[in-house]
Design an enzyme around this catalytic site. Structure first.
Site, short mmCIF file in Angstrom:
data_model
loop_
_atom_site.label_atom_id
_atom_site.label_comp_id
_atom_site.label_asym_id
_atom_site.label_seq_id
_atom_site.Cartn_x
_atom_site.Cartn_y
_atom_site.Cartn_z
N SER A 188 0.85 -1.20 0.00
CA SER A 188 0.00 0.00 0.00
C SER A 188 0.88 1.24 0.00
CB SER A 188 -0.90 0.01 1.24
OG SER A 188 -1.51 1.27 1.42
N TYR A 201 -2.24 -0.83 10.50
CA TYR A 201 -2.35 -1.26 9.11
C TYR A 201 -1.12 -0.81 8.32
CZ TYR A 201 -4.02 -1.18 4.23
OH TYR A 201 -4.15 -1.34 2.88
#
Length: 296
Positions: A188, A201
């Protein structure tokens, strides 16, 4: 005439607002999203780059995983869709892959459980007899305003799903991967730029980048290539399932393209890394983020 939102031709910098919506669980249900994500580019015909290969895709029922499954099927691959419990989405994905002329096996369970990961590999070999590509894509994220709000339970679940599962599945699949096989992990942009409401995360995505580079060095002598794709903000079920509306309603406005991606726009990077087009690419994290991060 400008293309309408949701069409595969849309490429202009048109800001898109998403309405507030409710998701009953993580990682989210695609079939109830408004608007639905666009998983398939009808102009993408495929050219046999993955003919008769077998790919395991975690989180393949929806979002980026579904888009990758469709693109791989168009390139001639059979697909194992691994998902948590979104049975309706998985059925929809299974149906479309069969319509594209390829076989699909769907397996529901928790990839944070090492025994389930072993089951995934066992069923793949039993059904298809081989594994050519492992795509570690599934993830969860839980928005918290402060690190003080991140409980031990949340921290452990995030790491167990997002990074521990990659270890489990890779270890289980490795005995069946031959020279020319590939492993592709979904990272990401948060691994590079951070995100203040997704500390745990983002930390897992940073770990995925290092896991990718280290694993690629470990497996290069066995002829197995390992790489990752780092998407920017993408309209998937994970967004309304985990973020407050103020964050997803105008997602991507600060990026040069002024919108977030549709899943089909991310999928070609996975096709590239799984195919012989990328035989000289190992240990890389490919950014597909609409210009939100250009690297160092």
């Amino acid at each position: 005439m400008k293309p309408t939102f949701g069409s595969y031709t849309e490429c202009e910098t048109i800001p898109i607002y998403y309405p507030p919506q409710y998701q009953p669980q993580q990682p989210g249900i695609e079939s109830i999203m408004i608007p639905r994500p666009v998983s398939e580019n009808p102009a993408y015909a495929g050219s046999g780059k993955l003919r008769d290969k077998v790919a395991i895709i975690t989180g393949g029922d929806s979002g980026i995983g579904r888009a990758v499954a469709y693109a791989f099927a168009k390139e001639g691959a059979d697909i194992v869709v691994v998902y948590f419990n979104e049975h309706g989405d998985a059925k929809e994905t299974w149906t479309r892959i069969n319509q594209l002329g390829r076989r699909c096996l769907t397996l529901a369970g928790d990839i944070g459980d090492e025994s389930f990961c072993g089951h995934v590999v066992e069923m793949t070999i039993r059904t298809f007899g081989r594994i050519d590509c492992l795509i570690n894509n599934a993830a969860v994220q839980f928005y918290q305003e402060s690190i003080e709000s991140i409980t031990r339970e949340q921290l452990e679940r995030t790491f167990r799903t997002n990074i521990f599962a990659m270890f489990y599945l890779t270890k289980a699949a490795l005995p069946y991967l031959k020279p020319g096989s590939t492993i592709i992990n979904t990272s990401s942009e948060t691994a590079h730029v951070g995100f203040k409401g997704l500390i745990d995360y983002s930390a897992t995505k940073g770990a995925i980048n290092t896991f990718t580079r280290s694993l690629s060095m470990s497996l290069v002598d066995r002829g197995i290539r390992v790489n990752a794709v780092a998407p920017g903000r993408t309209w998937t079920p994970l967004q309304p399932a985990s973020l407050p509306p103020k964050l997803y309603m105008s997602a991507g406005f600060e990026h040069p393209l002024r919108r977030d991606a549709q899943p089909w726009e991310i999928a070609p990077a996975f096709v590239y890394l799984a195919s012989d087009d990328s035989t000289y690419v190992i240990g890389q994290v490919i950014q597909v983020n609409g210009g939100s991060y250009f690297g160092q």
